[in-house]
Design a protein around this motif. Structure first.
Motif, PDB file in Angstrom:
ATOM      1  N   ALA A 142      54.292  10.560  62.413  1.00  0.00           N
ATOM      2  CA  ALA A 142      53.816  11.800  61.798  1.00  0.00           C
ATOM      3  C   ALA A 142      52.775  11.464  60.731  1.00  0.00           C
ATOM      4  CB  ALA A 142      54.987  12.561  61.182  1.00  0.00           C
ATOM      5  N   VAL A 143      51.814  12.363  60.547  1.00  0.00           N
ATOM      6  CA  VAL A 143      50.731  12.141  59.588  1.00  0.00           C
ATOM      7  C   VAL A 143      51.286  11.845  58.196  1.00  0.00           C
ATOM      8  CG1 VAL A 143      48.783  13.240  58.415  1.00  0.00           C
ATOM      9  CG2 VAL A 143      49.066  13.487  60.897  1.00  0.00           C
ATOM     10  N   ALA A 144      52.317  12.589  57.808  1.00  0.00           N
ATOM     11  CA  ALA A 144      52.901  12.390  56.481  1.00  0.00           C
ATOM     12  C   ALA A 144      53.455  10.981  56.321  1.00  0.00           C
ATOM     13  CB  ALA A 144      54.008  13.417  56.241  1.00  0.00           C
ATOM     14  N   HIS A 145      54.078  10.444  57.387  1.00  0.00           N
ATOM     15  CA  HIS A 145      54.626   9.098  57.324  1.00  0.00           C
ATOM     16  C   HIS A 145      53.514   8.053  57.300  1.00  0.00           C
ATOM     17  CE1 HIS A 145      58.413  10.932  59.349  1.00  0.00           C
ATOM     18  NE2 HIS A 145      58.428  11.095  58.040  1.00  0.00           N
ATOM     19  N   ASN A 146      52.436   8.326  58.034  1.00  0.00           N
ATOM     20  CA  ASN A 146      51.297   7.407  58.001  1.00  0.00           C
ATOM     21  C   ASN A 146      50.758   7.247  56.589  1.00  0.00           C
ATOM     22  OD1 ASN A 146      51.254   6.974  60.800  1.00  0.00           O
ATOM     23  ND2 ASN A 146      49.023   6.980  60.806  1.00  0.00           N
ATOM     24  N   GLU A 147      50.565   8.372  55.924  1.00  0.00           N
ATOM     25  CA  GLU A 147      50.015   8.324  54.573  1.00  0.00           C
ATOM     26  C   GLU A 147      50.969   7.620  53.619  1.00  0.00           C
ATOM     27  OE1 GLU A 147      46.980   9.095  53.994  1.00  0.00           O
ATOM     28  OE2 GLU A 147      46.743   9.758  56.066  1.00  0.00           O
ATOM     29  N   GLN A 148      52.252   7.709  53.907  1.00  0.00           N
ATOM     30  CA  GLN A 148      53.235   7.041  53.050  1.00  0.00           C
ATOM     31  C   GLN A 148      53.217   5.527  53.238  1.00  0.00           C
ATOM     32  OE1 GLN A 148      57.267   8.256  53.901  1.00  0.00           O
ATOM     33  NE2 GLN A 148      58.176   6.655  52.609  1.00  0.00           N
ATOM     34  N   TYR A 149      53.238   5.075  54.498  1.00  0.00           N
ATOM     35  CA  TYR A 149      53.421   3.655  54.764  1.00  0.00           C
ATOM     36  C   TYR A 149      52.125   2.846  54.747  1.00  0.00           C
ATOM     37  CZ  TYR A 149      58.250   4.651  56.034  1.00  0.00           C
ATOM     38  OH  TYR A 149      59.572   5.026  55.994  1.00  0.00           O
ATOM     39  N   ARG A 150      50.979   3.487  54.915  1.00  0.00           N
ATOM     40  CA  ARG A 150      49.735   2.737  54.918  1.00  0.00           C
ATOM     41  C   ARG A 150      49.500   2.054  53.565  1.00  0.00           C
ATOM     42  NH1 ARG A 150      44.866   6.933  55.665  1.00  0.00           N
ATOM     43  NH2 ARG A 150      43.732   4.953  55.642  1.00  0.00           N
ATOM     44  N   ALA A 151      50.055   2.631  52.501  1.00  0.00           N
ATOM     45  CA  ALA A 151      49.894   2.057  51.167  1.00  0.00           C
ATOM     46  C   ALA A 151      50.960   1.007  50.862  1.00  0.00           C
ATOM     47  CB  ALA A 151      49.945   3.165  50.116  1.00  0.00           C
ATOM     48  N   LEU A 152      51.971   0.914  51.733  1.00  0.00           N
ATOM     49  CA  LEU A 152      53.089   0.014  51.453  1.00  0.00           C
ATOM     50  C   LEU A 152      53.128  -1.215  52.353  1.00  0.00           C
ATOM     51  CD1 LEU A 152      55.902   2.726  51.054  1.00  0.00           C
ATOM     52  CD2 LEU A 152      54.613   1.575  49.227  1.00  0.00           C
ATOM     53  N   ILE A 153      52.540  -1.119  53.554  1.00  0.00           N
ATOM     54  CA  ILE A 153      52.625  -2.206  54.539  1.00  0.00           C
ATOM     55  C   ILE A 153      51.218  -2.674  54.900  1.00  0.00           C
ATOM     56  CG2 ILE A 153      53.428  -2.875  56.833  1.00  0.00           C
ATOM     57  CD1 ILE A 153      55.560  -0.718  56.614  1.00  0.00           C
ATOM     58  N   GLN A 154      50.931  -3.936  54.636  1.00  0.00           N
ATOM     59  CA  GLN A 154      49.617  -4.473  54.952  1.00  0.00           C
ATOM     60  C   GLN A 154      49.391  -4.476  56.461  1.00  0.00           C
ATOM     61  OE1 GLN A 154      48.972  -8.439  53.540  1.00  0.00           O
ATOM     62  NE2 GLN A 154      46.799  -8.464  54.036  1.00  0.00           N
ATOM     63  N   GLY A 155      48.220  -4.024  56.865  1.00  0.00           N
ATOM     64  CA  GLY A 155      47.876  -3.995  58.283  1.00  0.00           C
ATOM     65  C   GLY A 155      48.426  -2.794  59.022  1.00  0.00           C
ATOM     66  N   TYR A 156      49.048  -1.864  58.303  1.00  0.00           N
ATOM     67  CA  TYR A 156      49.685  -0.720  58.965  1.00  0.00           C
ATOM     68  C   TYR A 156      48.682   0.065  59.816  1.00  0.00           C
ATOM     69  CZ  TYR A 156      52.188   3.675  59.634  1.00  0.00           C
ATOM     70  OH  TYR A 156      52.778   4.776  60.196  1.00  0.00           O
ATOM     71  N   MET A 157      47.495   0.333  59.267  1.00  0.00           N
ATOM     72  CA  MET A 157      46.531   1.175  59.977  1.00  0.00           C
ATOM     73  C   MET A 157      45.874   0.472  61.159  1.00  0.00           C
ATOM     74  SD  MET A 157      46.757   4.131  58.697  1.00  0.00           S
ATOM     75  CE  MET A 157      45.297   4.995  59.293  1.00  0.00           C
ATOM     76  N   LEU A 158      46.082  -0.853  61.295  1.00  0.00           N
ATOM     77  CA  LEU A 158      45.551  -1.555  62.460  1.00  0.00           C
ATOM     78  C   LEU A 158      46.255  -1.118  63.740  1.00  0.00           C
ATOM     79  CD1 LEU A 158      45.132  -5.179  61.048  1.00  0.00           C
ATOM     80  CD2 LEU A 158      43.368  -3.452  61.404  1.00  0.00           C
ATOM     81  N   ARG A 159      47.397  -0.457  63.602  1.00  0.00           N
ATOM     82  CA  ARG A 159      48.077   0.110  64.769  1.00  0.00           C
ATOM     83  C   ARG A 159      47.184   1.087  65.508  1.00  0.00           C
ATOM     84  NH1 ARG A 159      51.567   3.528  63.901  1.00  0.00           N
ATOM     85  NH2 ARG A 159      53.247   3.039  65.370  1.00  0.00           N
TER      86      ARG A 159
END
Length: 467
Positions: free
Chosen positions: A387-404
């Motif tokens: 979900a978009v809300a979860h993306n915005e939450q975890y992208r700041a916490l996990i390095q490389g998250y948005m590379l998914r």
């Protein structure tokens, strides 16, 4: 012209490779003609078809550089290039068959059998030829002699990689560096055979086929001097920069006008591989929807009878390149959250309906996403969309998250078949899911997709974390 170098299979002396392809085309045509499929092709007709196919193959092979050296390239790339080349030839042959009326006795069934058989044979003989080259290299024949400039960790990795893969056909003569042996890392001391001047002189004399420059990026001036000296050599010069310090992710070279740029975070599914992945998605999604069409109608009806609201709802997710997409799912809750704050489903969640529990436990609520696959916003296999809300939450916490998001999200994925699905109530769980997703992207292949689909089917769709 010189002699044919079978050790490299290249360029410009690949006449024997072209002749072999021509023989394969003729052989395939002859085998099909022995069956009842063609309506009695005369010898002159066979000759015409063989010549036309051979000439088209010669022309189309230049489009995909089919006869350049593929020795250092994964065989999967060789196979795809071969199939795409023959596919282009087949289109030309189809034009001759139906528009030029070249031979009315060559029916559609016989034509399909011919092009299919030749496609398999073209790939098969290349595989056998590659194994032959690898066997020769492993026995020490036709090896390319190489020197490595720079006693660096990257040089060590390069040498170890070459030694672990004798099929590459490269013999490393040693490493050359201007530093004294006692100033070089202990693991590299026994590989030093001289200084950089020794390497350049030996390359200029013609005794080195490949020269690998593995100096650190900060030695830009020294690298420039070495490359300038290398203009007096006919050796192949390879730069081996220590880009690994930047943790590159499927890096690829691109052209910006006359300039070359290195894209450090790149999707592996591009070009012909993207077309192949799309064909895979369309095939599996079409079959799945045909199989599940009636069950999906029954599920939709049951949802409407159990509770108020639509049977299918759409939720905003991030797709490839971080673009928002609408993911379809069977409604399994009394609410359909789609805002800036979304609460993940938990065990015994009061929002989940009785039917919804069954749908979520068996993953049947995901079936409408095959429609997303047909639309092109999703793939059958890939990182699960959050979900978009979860993306915005975890992208700041996990390095490389948005590379998914370098690939399309999938209905199933490597993380899911390894147990990382369902609720991610801790940061470690989400980090582990991301780790598996990135592993999938960096190791993607069609065979890997097939493995994941097979694991999804054999392990079943239910999981203890699905609720």
């Amino acid at each position: 012209m010189g002699t044919v170098d079978w050790s490299d299979g290249s360029q410009p002396n690949a006449i024997w490779l072209r002749i072999t392809d021509f023989i394969v085309i003729i052989l395939g045509l002859g085998l099909v003609n022995l069956t009842p499929l063609p309506q009695g092709l005369a010898p002159n007709a066979l000759a015409v078809w063989a010549i036309v196919a051979g000439l088209l193959m010669l022309y189309c092979s230049e489009v995909f550089s089919l006869y350049r050296s593929w020795r250092l390239i994964p065989f999967a790339d060789v196979a795809v290039a071969t199939i795409l080349t023959w596919g282009l030839v087949s289109v030309g042959l189809l034009f001759c068959l139906y528009f030029l009326k070249l031979d009315a006795n060559f029916g559609r069934t016989a034509f399909v059998a011919w092009v299919s058989l030749v496609a398999v044979m073209l790939v098969a003989w290349r595989w056998l030829y590659r194994r032959y080259l690898q066997a020769q290299s492993a026995s020490g024949q036709h090896l390319k002699k190489a020197l490595v400039i720079g006693a660096t960790p990257m040089a060590s990795l390069l040498v170890n990689e070459i030694k672990s893969k004798p099929g590459l056909g490269i013999q490393v003569l040693g490493i050359c560096d201007d530093r004294e042996p006692d100033r070089v890392h202990a693991d590299l001391q026994d590989q030093l055979i001289g200084n950089i001047e020794y390497a350049l002189t030996r390359a200029a004399q013609g005794g080195v086929d490949k020269l690998f420059v593995a100096l650190p990026m900060k030695a830009e001036a020294r690298i420039a001097q070495i490359l300038e000296r290398c203009t007096d050599s006919i050796s192949e010069i390879h730069l081996v920069p220590n880009f690994f310090i930047y943790n590159l992710f499927n890096a690829a070279w691109h052209n910006v006008g006359k300039l070359k740029t290195l894209s450090v975070y790149e999707s592996p599914i591009r070009g012909p591989w993207g077309a192949l992945k799309r064909a895979e998605d369309l095939t599996i999604a079409t079959v799945a929807l045909l199989v599940f069409a009636i069950p999906m109608l029954l599920i939709a009806l049951a949802i409407r009878l159990e509770s108020k609201g639509p049977a299918i709802f759409k939720q905003s997710r991030y797709g490839i390149d971080g673009k928002k997409i609408e993911v379809w799912k069977f409604r399994s809750m009394t609410t359909s959250d789609n805002g800036t704050t979304i609460k993940q489903a938990t065990r015994d969640d009061c929002r989940i309906t009785r039917l919804g529990k069954v749908l979520r436990r068996t993953s049947l609520d995901e079936l409408p996403q095959f429609i997303n696959v047909l639309q092109g916003s999703m793939s059958v296999v890939g990182p699960r969309p959050h979900a978009v809300a979860h993306n915005e939450q975890y992208r700041a916490l996990i390095q490389g998250y948005m590379l998914r998001h370098k690939v399309k999200p999938g209905i199933t994925g490597w993380a899911q078949v390894n147990g990382w699905r369902g609720e991610t109530d801790t940061l470690d769980k989400m980090a582990k899911r991301v780790e598996f997703d990135l592993h999938y992207i960096t190791h993607w292949s069609v065979l890997f997709d097939i493995q994941i689909v097979a694991m999804t089917l054999t392990k079943g769709f239910s999981h203890e974390n699905a609720y």
